[in-house]
Design an enzyme around this catalytic site. Structure first.
Site, PDB file in Angstrom:
ATOM      1  N   HIS A   1      -6.908  -1.305  15.223  1.00 31.17           N
ATOM      2  CA  HIS A   1      -6.989  -0.576  13.957  1.00 31.17           C
ATOM      3  C   HIS A   1      -6.881  -1.550  12.766  1.00 31.17           C
ATOM      4  O   HIS A   1      -7.700  -1.536  11.853  1.00 31.17           O
ATOM      5  CB  HIS A   1      -5.859   0.467  13.922  1.00 31.17           C
ATOM      6  CG  HIS A   1      -5.806   1.284  12.671  1.00 31.17           C
ATOM      7  ND1 HIS A   1      -6.261   2.577  12.612  1.00 31.17           N
ATOM      8  CD2 HIS A   1      -5.346   1.000  11.426  1.00 31.17           C
ATOM      9  CE1 HIS A   1      -6.091   3.044  11.389  1.00 31.17           C
ATOM     10  NE2 HIS A   1      -5.529   2.100  10.651  1.00 31.17           N
ATOM     11  N   GLU A   2      -5.864  -2.391  12.797  1.00 29.65           N
ATOM     12  CA  GLU A   2      -5.623  -3.281  11.646  1.00 29.65           C
ATOM     13  C   GLU A   2      -6.724  -4.324  11.511  1.00 29.65           C
ATOM     14  O   GLU A   2      -7.094  -4.706  10.398  1.00 29.65           O
ATOM     15  CB  GLU A   2      -4.256  -3.963  11.764  1.00 29.65           C
ATOM     16  CG  GLU A   2      -3.073  -3.006  11.869  1.00 29.65           C
ATOM     17  CD  GLU A   2      -3.044  -1.940  10.791  1.00 29.65           C
ATOM     18  OE1 GLU A   2      -3.478  -2.218   9.662  1.00 29.65           O
ATOM     19  OE2 GLU A   2      -2.602  -0.808  11.080  1.00 29.65           O
TER      20      GLU A   2
ATOM     21  N   GLU B   1      -2.435  -3.710   7.033  1.00 32.23           N
ATOM     22  CA  GLU B   1      -3.570  -4.614   7.215  1.00 32.23           C
ATOM     23  C   GLU B   1      -3.734  -5.697   6.158  1.00 32.23           C
ATOM     24  O   GLU B   1      -4.847  -6.187   5.961  1.00 32.23           O
ATOM     25  CB  GLU B   1      -4.847  -3.783   7.263  1.00 32.23           C
ATOM     26  CG  GLU B   1      -5.261  -3.130   5.918  1.00 32.23           C
ATOM     27  CD  GLU B   1      -4.794  -1.689   5.751  1.00 32.23           C
ATOM     28  OE1 GLU B   1      -3.832  -1.292   6.446  1.00 32.23           O
ATOM     29  OE2 GLU B   1      -5.393  -0.965   4.938  1.00 32.23           O
ATOM     30  N   ASN B   2      -2.656  -6.127   5.468  1.00 29.93           N
ATOM     31  CA  ASN B   2      -2.792  -7.174   4.447  1.00 29.93           C
ATOM     32  C   ASN B   2      -3.784  -8.227   4.919  1.00 29.93           C
ATOM     33  O   ASN B   2      -3.686  -8.710   6.044  1.00 29.93           O
ATOM     34  CB  ASN B   2      -1.445  -7.872   4.230  1.00 29.93           C
ATOM     35  CG  ASN B   2      -0.312  -6.900   4.115  1.00 29.93           C
ATOM     36  OD1 ASN B   2      -0.328  -6.046   3.265  1.00 29.93           O
ATOM     37  ND2 ASN B   2       0.664  -7.003   5.017  1.00 29.93           N
TER      38      ASN B   2
ATOM     39  N   GLU C   1      -9.221   4.547   6.384  1.00 33.30           N
ATOM     40  CA  GLU C   1      -8.411   4.955   7.532  1.00 33.30           C
ATOM     41  C   GLU C   1      -9.195   5.677   8.619  1.00 33.30           C
ATOM     42  O   GLU C   1      -8.954   5.483   9.794  1.00 33.30           O
ATOM     43  CB  GLU C   1      -7.233   5.812   7.056  1.00 33.30           C
ATOM     44  CG  GLU C   1      -6.274   5.086   6.123  1.00 33.30           C
ATOM     45  CD  GLU C   1      -5.700   3.805   6.726  1.00 33.30           C
ATOM     46  OE1 GLU C   1      -5.843   3.583   7.936  1.00 33.30           O
ATOM     47  OE2 GLU C   1      -5.125   3.009   5.951  1.00 33.30           O
TER      48      GLU C   1
ATOM     49  N   GLY D   1       3.525   1.765  10.951  1.00 32.44           N
ATOM     50  CA  GLY D   1       3.241   1.140  12.245  1.00 32.44           C
ATOM     51  C   GLY D   1       2.802  -0.295  12.028  1.00 32.44           C
ATOM     52  O   GLY D   1       3.241  -1.209  12.728  1.00 32.44           O
ATOM     53  N   ALA D   2       1.968  -0.503  11.020  1.00 29.80           N
ATOM     54  CA  ALA D   2       1.462  -1.827  10.701  1.00 29.80           C
ATOM     55  C   ALA D   2       0.755  -1.747   9.354  1.00 29.80           C
ATOM     56  O   ALA D   2       0.457  -0.660   8.868  1.00 29.80           O
ATOM     57  CB  ALA D   2       0.481  -2.294  11.765  1.00 29.80           C
TER      58      ALA D   2
ATOM     59  N   HIS E   1      -9.701  -2.949   9.799  1.00 34.24           N
ATOM     60  CA  HIS E   1      -9.491  -2.890   8.348  1.00 34.24           C
ATOM     61  C   HIS E   1      -9.909  -4.182   7.646  1.00 34.24           C
ATOM     62  O   HIS E   1     -10.173  -4.168   6.444  1.00 34.24           O
ATOM     63  CB  HIS E   1      -8.000  -2.695   8.036  1.00 34.24           C
ATOM     64  CG  HIS E   1      -7.582  -1.270   7.959  1.00 34.24           C
ATOM     65  ND1 HIS E   1      -8.276  -0.329   7.253  1.00 34.24           N
ATOM     66  CD2 HIS E   1      -6.507  -0.624   8.476  1.00 34.24           C
ATOM     67  CE1 HIS E   1      -7.636   0.843   7.351  1.00 34.24           C
ATOM     68  NE2 HIS E   1      -6.565   0.683   8.088  1.00 34.24           N
TER      69      HIS E   1
ATOM     70  N   GLU F   1       0.848  -1.192   0.000  1.00 34.12           N
ATOM     71  CA  GLU F   1       0.000   0.000   0.000  1.00 34.12           C
ATOM     72  C   GLU F   1       0.885   1.243   0.000  1.00 34.12           C
ATOM     73  O   GLU F   1       1.836   1.291   0.770  1.00 34.12           O
ATOM     74  CB  GLU F   1      -0.918   0.027   1.229  1.00 34.12           C
ATOM     75  CG  GLU F   1      -2.012   1.082   1.077  1.00 34.12           C
ATOM     76  CD  GLU F   1      -2.922   1.198   2.293  1.00 34.12           C
ATOM     77  OE1 GLU F   1      -2.481   0.874   3.404  1.00 34.12           O
ATOM     78  OE2 GLU F   1      -4.053   1.643   2.120  1.00 34.12           O
TER      79      GLU F   1
HETATM   80 ZN   LIG Z   1      -5.028   1.937   8.665  1.00 34.02          ZN
END
Ligand SMILES: [Zn+2]
Length: 1030
Positions: free
Chosen positions: A468-469, A436-437, A491, A433-434, A472, A299
């Protein structure tokens, strides 16, 4: 004159080229590769020496334009040290260009604003360029460079099509072909740090067309074949247009709507050395051995660096992935592994199940390396947390948290997580930070791993990133925005859900304080003219990167909170969300789809219409200032655009539908006290009993607006707070503090009045108002410091220490379990020690000594580590000790605190070394460079060194971090946000405008300039008051 004209932030859309007659409106363009330079629309006239033509499939490469003479390989340490003698405050830009060996040359003169003579010269020049182009184009089999024709072309394959025309001239792909599925086979080689790939794309023809256009970046395609339906495959020529990272196949006969076809591509590429695409990463294990791994970060625009694909979020498809690897490694991907085969060359091939859902390319992921899992079954889903083997014991908290949250979301959304497994992987070297795959979420180690000694504050970070992830997996993965212009649908939602879910699932983490502080920061940014609407058109890779900012994330989340808080019940918001997810499951949406779903379930008749109301918040930038004036029982509310850097906002026609909430002195704390008034015009009137002494608007700051109570209104609130601060909730107190500082920046209230409000702080004990006041005051302190106003700096320091002295005195230095207490004491102690309060410094030194002497048995509480290490780093000896411990520490969150400590050093050579080490990434991971720069920039000297460092190394920085990315945004902000003089403004402006296509158009640059201008105005207006009142 205000230089921040709103037009300056508008990006010119890409110029369209030759128009080829076409059957379809949406795909009219071609690029004549031998002539086009549209990817560089802002370039000055080209110097023929700087243009290299590669007629291989007629590529045009433009090299060296606008670049300066800085040698990127110069020893950064030395260069920064040499510049140290010259304070950048004392050097004018003109002096600079003559005195430094690292000057950036002025860009070549362009042909704009020509004299008659120049015009003739320019026309002649263009004719020469055009003639050369024609000659080069007709020179077959030759790659033409400055040196002549040194090598023959390596054509991908040939079938005799006329290869000079690239059949597409738009940033977005044509819609005539849609991918159905991808079969990917990838084989990374850690010896050569490259990989080979084999990609089979099944496609469906939606409209008759003679071309297929897709994305590919830095892939060396060695073979390409094409077939229609079950017909025979034949070789095809791949055309490439590098500036837009597109490749194409042209056909002499039309492909017909309804046909299915298959494109097969073989290619090789280097593993990426940056943090995107299929990139290599390494770490030192506990035995001191270097371990390598390869991971992906796609991404927003980087799947094309790993495999040729239709790399836009709306081209969803099915994926099947195979990875070849050596025996000693393991491979992970979105789906579970179904088969492993031993290959003839001794390699293993892992085959992963076909995705059961259609997925956007940016969500594809694979990892090859050594990882160990901890797993658990949750509602028939196998949840696993992977780390490098020696950190396995740090995965328990993440596993427990992810499991709870997965159950929460399954229930909340009424749609079960659709894949069979969910992996969370801590990658040792990871920029974001991370990510979300789908089914394979990747994290920085700090945001996933916590040890048994970890503080609740560290757990809060891990839990909120996981929340958060995971959100997603529904918002973003299941329902995806159609294009990056609506990134906030991903987001903003994930950010909102992260706070909402944690308040329910892990209330002990006190996440509400963080959410409120975050909303204040989002307003600060959105109050600038350089901000943008939540939904904004994006047309270049940099603009796509720039969407990853606080407007998409935090403002997006804030307006969702505002909407939810104004609906009659939580359930109504939830119903709308469920309807939206169910209706668009597996599809792509835009902002209207969401508002329509929410409008349909809003049966309250409480507001006009959700869709109409919310459009006013997503389609225009900024937010309203609501001003209150009162006469007897009549209260008039007016709204205007809260725009910090414009003196006159009356020209702004922006208008919002504001759901104004308010409480009064008779009832101000409980949710039942809250009353609602819809302000949908420029002004509106409401009635309150005359006996009401004061009103507080924006109850608990759930709305995204600022309130000015007028002189009397503020006076009444300040009186009430000084009598008893507890008449308002802590969120409301923090909101008053934030609002009054913002109004002071706007020039609507005097600084004297700000100080009157702050007088109540000596009785304040709650985290949120204290932290907000500290942040605002520290900001002024830093600006004074950067202006070298030494007298005021000393007085500001005493003022802050006095105001918070009693509360700071009460803080402990031992283990503390409450998150909110940790937040409070870390903010207070960090400020006190930074301002050199003796007792604080002594306590920190004692704790550091105890830590060193205990030989690893004594732990400093996590929330105090940063302050303790920062104090230790003030001494050169202890800095060295800390650096040694840092190198051998394995636990990432402690390492981060050590690094922040190291970066607080006042010692010039140490700062120079740190910045340089962060750039080359050997001891200090490059992923941490932005945060090192931020800490370094807090001090006067540090800011000077960092600013020089950024200028000297700009090219390397934008090579490591994508242009416009969050990392670049942070770096620019860190170096400029505390500057407030005309000289600084000129220098920052001059540097960035010299960059041209390498950064001058970035929104963060506009923001930086605007912020300096704003600081400058505030200082000019308030220095006399500071002098008088401090
Ligand atoms: Zn995000």
């Amino acid at each position: 004159m205000d230089p921040f004209d709103s037009n300056s932030t508008e990006r010119a859309s890409l110029p369209r080229n030759m128009i080829e007659n076409s059957m379809f409106e949406e795909e009219p363009d071609i690029v004549d590769l031998a002539k086009d330079s549209t990817a560089y629309p802002t370039f000055p006239a080209l110097d023929p020496d700087e243009v290299a033509y590669e007629p291989r499939s007629s590529r045009l490469l433009v090299r060296g334009l606008g670049e300066n003479d800085v040698d990127d390989d110069e020893e950064d340490c030395e260069s920064s040290a040499r510049l140290l003698g010259m304070s950048f405050m004392n050097r004018s830009s003109a002096q600079r260009s003559h005195s430094s060996p690292y000057v950036r040359q002025l860009p070549p003169r362009s042909c704009s604003l020509p004299s008659a003579r120049t015009t003739v010269v320019c026309v002649l020049f263009l004719v020469i360029v055009a003639s050369m182009t024609m000659v080069l184009y007709f020179l077959p089999g030759c790659t033409f460079t400055k040196m002549g024709c040194p090598k023959s072309n390596n054509k991908t394959s040939t079938n005799g099509t006329d290869s000079e025309l690239f059949p597409w001239a738009e940033f977005r792909l044509p819609r005539s072909i849609s991918p159905l599925s991808y079969d990917l086979t990838l084989s990374p080689d850690f010896n050569n740090m490259d990989f080979t790939g084999h990609t089979v794309i099944n496609m469906s023809v939606l409209h008759n067309t003679k071309r297929i256009v897709l994305h590919s970046e830095n892939l060396n395609i060695t073979k390409a074949t094409f077939r229609i339906g079950n017909g025979d495959a034949s070789d095809v020529t791949i055309l490439e247009y590098k500036p837009r990272q597109q490749i194409a196949v042209k056909f002499s006969k039309e492909l017909k709507a309804g046909q299915n076809c298959v494109l097969t591509l073989d290619y090789t590429a280097d593993l990426s050395h940056t943090y995107d695409g299929f990139y290599n990463s390494s770490y030192i294990d506990q035995d001191g051995n270097k371990r390598v791994l390869a991971a992906t970060q796609f991404e927003p625009l980087f799947a094309r660096k790993a495999f040729p694909c239709f790399d836009e979020p709306s081209f969803k498809a099915i994926f099947q992935i195979k990875i070849k690897r050596k025996l000693e490694y393991m491979a992970l991907s979105n789906m579970p592994k179904v088969k492993t085969t031993l290959l003839a060359n001794g390699f293993m091939q892992d085959e992963f199940a076909k995705t059961t859902v259609k997925m956007s390319t940016y969500l594809v992921a694979f990892i090859v390396g050594n990882f160990t899992p901890t797993s658990k079954n949750v509602s028939d889903i196998l949840v696993s947390v992977y780390s490098v083997p020696e950190k396995k014991e740090h995965t328990d908290y993440a596993l427990a948290t992810a499991s709870k949250l997965l159950e929460f979301y399954n229930d909340f959304f009424e749609i079960n997580y659709p894949l069979q497994k969910l992996d969370l992987v801590g990658i040792p070297d990871f920029l974001a930070g991370a990510m979300e795959n789908w089914g394979l979420i990747t994290f920085r180690e700090t945001t996933l791993l916590v040890g048994t000694q970890s503080s609740p504050l560290e757990k809060q970070l891990v839990a909120s990133v996981i929340a958060h992830e995971l959100a997603h997996q529904w918002f973003g993965n299941l329902v995806t925005m159609s294009w990056w212009s609506d990134l906030w649908l991903n987001e903003g939602f994930a950010t909102y859900m992260q706070y909402m879910s944690l308040q329910t699932v892990l209330p002990q983490l006190d996440i509400g304080n963080l959410f409120l502080a975050m909303r204040f920061r989002a307003m600060d940014k959105d109050a600038l003219n350089s901000s943008h609407a939540v939904s904004t058109e994006v047309n270049t890779p940099e603009q796509v990167e720039e969407m990853f900012d606080s407007v998409s994330y935090e403002k997006g989340a804030s307006i969702l909170l505002m909407l939810n808080a104004s609906l009659s019940s939580d359930q109504q918001f939830r119903k709308g969300i469920i309807q939206y997810l169910k209706q668009f499951s597996g599809l792509n949406t835009d902002t209207d789809d969401l508002w329509n779903s929410l409008t349909e379930v809003d049966l309250s008749n409480q507001h006009p219409n959700v869709s109409e109301m919310m459009k006013s918040w997503t389609s225009q930038k900024g937010f309203p200032l609501v001003t209150l004036s009162r006469k007897g029982d009549q209260v008039t509310l007016t709204q205007e655009h809260f725009l910090l850097t414009s003196d006159d906002t009356s020209h702004s026609s922006s208008m919002w539908t504001v759901l104004v909430t308010y409480v009064n002195d008779n009832c101000s704390l409980a949710p039942d006290c809250r009353q609602l008034f819809t302000l949908s015009a420029k002004s509106g009137t409401l009635k309150v009993p005359e006996s009401v002494k004061w009103l507080k608007l924006n109850y608990r700051n759930t709305g995204f607006y600022i309130v000015d109570y007028g002189h009397d209104g503020w006076g009444a609130l300040i009186d009430a707070m000084s009598n008893n601060a507890k008449v308002l909730t802590q969120e409301d107190r923090a909101s008053l503090i934030h609002n009054i500082f913002s109004l002071s920046k706007l020039g609507r209230v005097s600084f004297r009045q700000v100080l009157s409000l702050l007088n109540y702080m000596s009785n304040e004990t709650e985290t949120t108002p204290v932290r907000e006041a500290l942040l605002q005051l520290n900001n002024i302190y830093h600006q004074l410091n950067k202006r070298y106003e030494q007298g005021l700096v000393t007085r500001m320091k005493s003022y802050i220490l006095n105001l918070f002295g009693a509360l700071t005195e009460k803080q402990t230095w031992t283990k503390e379990d409450s998150v909110s207490t940790q937040e409070l004491r870390s903010a207070l102690l960090e400020t006190a020690c930074y301002l050199e309060e003796n007792k604080c410094k002594q306590q920190a030194k004692d704790l550091f000594r105890q830590y060193i002497d205990s030989n690893g048995t004594f732990q400093i509480p996590g929330d105090l580590q940063r302050v303790v290490f920062s104090v230790a780093a003030q001494s050169t000896d202890d800095w060295g000790t800390l650096l040694t411990i840092y190198q051998y520490a394995t636990y990432d969150s402690e390492k981060q605190n050590m690094l922040q400590g190291l970066a607080s050093t006042p010692h010039t050579p140490s700062i120079v070394w740190l910045l340089s080490a962060g750039l080359n990434g050997n001891i200090i991971p490059t992923q941490d460079l932005p945060s090192v720069i931020r800490t370094v920039c807090r001090s006067f000297t540090g800011n000077l060194i960092a600013w020089d460092f950024i200028q000297e190394n700009w090219n390397q920085l934008i090579e490591k971090f994508p242009m416009g990315s969050f990392a670049i945004q942070r770096i620019i902000k860190a170096a400029t946000s505390q500057l407030s003089t005309q000289l600084h403004f000129n220098q920052v402006q001059s540097f960035f405008s010299s960059l041209r296509e390498r950064g001058s158009q970035l929104r963060s640059v506009q923001e930086a300039l605007e912020t300096i201008r704003l600081n400058q105005r505030w200082m000019e207006r308030n220095l006399p008051s500071l002098d008088k009142w401090l």
